[in-house]
Design a protein around this motif. Structure first.
Motif, PDB file in Angstrom:
ATOM      1  N   LEU A   5     -41.249  -9.563 -56.448  1.00 14.46           N
ATOM      2  CA  LEU A   5     -41.481 -10.601 -57.444  1.00 14.46           C
ATOM      3  C   LEU A   5     -40.815 -10.197 -58.758  1.00 14.46           C
ATOM      4  O   LEU A   5     -41.040  -9.090 -59.257  1.00 14.46           O
ATOM      5  N   THR A   6     -40.010 -11.089 -59.317  1.00 16.98           N
ATOM      6  CA  THR A   6     -39.304 -10.814 -60.577  1.00 16.98           C
ATOM      7  C   THR A   6     -39.795 -11.756 -61.660  1.00 16.98           C
ATOM      8  O   THR A   6     -40.002 -12.949 -61.411  1.00 16.98           O
ATOM      9  N   ASP A   7     -39.962 -11.205 -62.865  1.00 22.05           N
ATOM     10  CA  ASP A   7     -40.438 -11.991 -64.007  1.00 22.05           C
ATOM     11  C   ASP A   7     -41.671 -12.780 -63.603  1.00 22.05           C
ATOM     12  O   ASP A   7     -41.706 -14.012 -63.659  1.00 22.05           O
ATOM     13  N   THR A   8     -42.710 -12.057 -63.191  1.00 20.82           N
ATOM     14  CA  THR A   8     -43.859 -12.673 -62.540  1.00 20.82           C
ATOM     15  C   THR A   8     -45.111 -12.591 -63.395  1.00 20.82           C
ATOM     16  O   THR A   8     -45.085 -12.147 -64.545  1.00 20.82           O
ATOM     17  N   THR A   9     -46.241 -12.978 -62.810  1.00 19.28           N
ATOM     18  CA  THR A   9     -47.543 -12.943 -63.482  1.00 19.28           C
ATOM     19  C   THR A   9     -48.577 -12.366 -62.526  1.00 19.28           C
ATOM     20  O   THR A   9     -48.343 -12.269 -61.312  1.00 19.28           O
ATOM     21  N   ALA A  10     -49.748 -12.023 -63.082  1.00 21.04           N
ATOM     22  CA  ALA A  10     -50.820 -11.493 -62.251  1.00 21.04           C
ATOM     23  C   ALA A  10     -51.265 -12.522 -61.216  1.00 21.04           C
ATOM     24  O   ALA A  10     -51.582 -12.177 -60.066  1.00 21.04           O
ATOM     25  N   SER A  11     -51.260 -13.798 -61.571  1.00 22.74           N
ATOM     26  CA  SER A  11     -51.663 -14.856 -60.629  1.00 22.74           C
ATOM     27  C   SER A  11     -50.707 -14.943 -59.458  1.00 22.74           C
ATOM     28  O   SER A  11     -51.124 -15.082 -58.297  1.00 22.74           O
ATOM     29  N   ALA A 109     -51.149  -3.235 -70.541  1.00 22.42           N
ATOM     30  CA  ALA A 109     -51.196  -3.062 -69.088  1.00 22.42           C
ATOM     31  C   ALA A 109     -52.569  -3.396 -68.519  1.00 22.42           C
ATOM     32  O   ALA A 109     -52.681  -3.878 -67.390  1.00 22.42           O
ATOM     33  N   ASP A 110     -53.624  -3.160 -69.308  1.00 24.71           N
ATOM     34  CA  ASP A 110     -54.968  -3.454 -68.814  1.00 24.71           C
ATOM     35  C   ASP A 110     -55.160  -4.944 -68.536  1.00 24.71           C
ATOM     36  O   ASP A 110     -55.864  -5.327 -67.599  1.00 24.71           O
ATOM     37  N   SER A 111     -54.495  -5.793 -69.336  1.00 23.32           N
ATOM     38  CA  SER A 111     -54.603  -7.243 -69.118  1.00 23.32           C
ATOM     39  C   SER A 111     -53.905  -7.665 -67.833  1.00 23.32           C
ATOM     40  O   SER A 111     -54.290  -8.657 -67.202  1.00 23.32           O
ATOM     41  N   VAL A 112     -52.866  -6.928 -67.442  1.00 22.30           N
ATOM     42  CA  VAL A 112     -52.161  -7.213 -66.192  1.00 22.30           C
ATOM     43  C   VAL A 112     -52.984  -6.726 -65.000  1.00 22.30           C
ATOM     44  O   VAL A 112     -53.099  -7.405 -63.973  1.00 22.30           O
ATOM     45  N   VAL A 113     -53.580  -5.540 -65.153  1.00 25.38           N
ATOM     46  CA  VAL A 113     -54.308  -4.911 -64.046  1.00 25.38           C
ATOM     47  C   VAL A 113     -55.644  -5.588 -63.773  1.00 25.38           C
ATOM     48  O   VAL A 113     -56.050  -5.767 -62.616  1.00 25.38           O
ATOM     49  N   LEU A 114     -56.346  -5.981 -64.822  1.00 20.28           N
ATOM     50  CA  LEU A 114     -57.712  -6.492 -64.679  1.00 20.28           C
ATOM     51  C   LEU A 114     -57.855  -7.610 -63.642  1.00 20.28           C
ATOM     52  O   LEU A 114     -58.760  -7.558 -62.794  1.00 20.28           O
ATOM     53  N   PRO A 115     -56.989  -8.639 -63.623  1.00 19.64           N
ATOM     54  CA  PRO A 115     -57.159  -9.704 -62.616  1.00 19.64           C
ATOM     55  C   PRO A 115     -56.875  -9.258 -61.188  1.00 19.64           C
ATOM     56  O   PRO A 115     -57.209  -9.971 -60.238  1.00 19.64           O
ATOM     57  N   LEU A 116     -56.261  -8.083 -61.024  1.00 16.86           N
ATOM     58  CA  LEU A 116     -55.871  -7.611 -59.695  1.00 16.86           C
ATOM     59  C   LEU A 116     -56.866  -6.624 -59.095  1.00 16.86           C
ATOM     60  O   LEU A 116     -56.683  -6.176 -57.960  1.00 16.86           O
TER      61      LEU A 116
END
Length: 310
Positions: A5-11, A109-116
């Motif tokens: 996935l390139t230029d992606t989001t946590a969703s 980075a925590d905002s990216v990791v939290l939903p995952l």
């Protein structure tokens, strides 16, 4: 199976995980925790391999966070997230997501990791190298019930270990401490066999080794005495001597993974004290997710650490 996935989001990453699991017919319910690895490109491969090995015993979702402050593949400094989703045979018995964060997003980075994170599952955060000065107050570290560092990977291991003293919080541990488990078990068993008062103690080890320093502090706390230190050629810890009125208790691993245990009035015993792999160390740490009070005592080198009960 790998999904790039390139230029992606946590969703989008979450959707890719669902897609991957459906494609190979693997449910998420068998996973027991989320492992967050904070590393760099140089150490990412070895860290992922160690986590995959540990996942044989502890199936988990592994999130690998790599912060990239240099230019991204598109030649700019704009905020950017790339991801690689691995499921099935590509990720051991769990699933792995490699997150590469560019620009401003790397500061969150925590905002990216939290939903995952897996819902209702423990979180363990591991820094193979470059751990923060205060892991519990780090934004990613604050997500974890357990936080694993490795003083041995620091350019100044003993200084890093001393930093851990002032910043310690319940849930912290260090692989320098985990490497001591066979030594601590062997010493406790030897003391159980003799039941005599220890009057002196010496640890011989390579210079500047954090595991040796923790062993000295653990013995100091448990025996209530100063411990002599001697520098040896290594590797790591080579000899521990405990003096008693009936003679010395000696564990000597000066050659290879096989050590000898000498007790006064008894024949010499052989002990397996090999240097364990990182995967084995991580597996051990994941067996208990509560606070390691003995590590806290050893780290400070004071208090009551009964060496007969490990």
């Amino acid at each position: 199976m790998k999904i790039e996935l390139t230029d992606t989001t946590a969703s989008a990453i979450d959707r890719a995980l669902i897609q991957g699991r459906r494609a190979i017919g693997t449910p998420v319910v068998g996973m027991v925790l989320t492992m967050v690895i904070v590393t760099d490109e140089e150490n990412a491969y070895d860290s992922i391999k160690a986590a995959e090995g540990a996942s044989q015993e502890h199936p988990s979702r592994t999130l690998v966070v790599i912060k990239r402050h240099a230019r991204n593949p598109h030649g700019s400094h704009r905020s950017h997230l790339d991801a690689e989703v691995r499921v099935g045979s590509e990720a051991g018995t769990g699933e792995t997501v490699v997150l590469r964060l560019y620009g401003e997003v790397s500061e969150h980075a925590d905002s990216v990791v939290l939903p995952l994170l897996l819902p209702d599952a423990p979180v363990v955060v591991w820094w193979p190298v470059h751990a923060p000065d205060n892991p519990a107050k780090d934004p990613l570290g604050a997500l974890g019930q357990r936080r694993i560092t490795d003083a041995f990977a620091d350019v100044a291991p003993l200084r890093a270990l001393q930093n851990r003293v002032s910043s310690y919080a319940p849930g912290d541990t260090d692989l320098a401490w985990t490497r001591l488990t066979p030594w601590r078990s062997a010493l406790a068993a030897a003391l159980d066999q003799t039941e005599v008062e220890v009057t002196s103690a010496t640890v011989e080890a390579e210079a500047g080794n954090p595991s040796a320093e923790l062993l000295v502090r653990w013995l100091q706390a448990g025996l209530g005495m100063s411990i002599d230190r001697k520098v040896s050629a290594g590797p790591v810890i080579t000899v521990v001597r405990l003096g008693t009125a009936h003679g010395e208790i000696v564990i000597d691993r000066s050659e290879g993974p096989l050590a000898t245990l000498t007790l006064a009035g008894q024949p010499t015993h052989s002990l397996a004290l090999k240097i364990r792999s990182t995967s084995e160390l991580i597996s051990e740490e994941l067996r208990r997710l509560d606070a390691d009070g003995m590590y806290a005592i050893a780290l400070r080198g004071e208090g009551s650490a009964d060496t007969r009960h490990i």
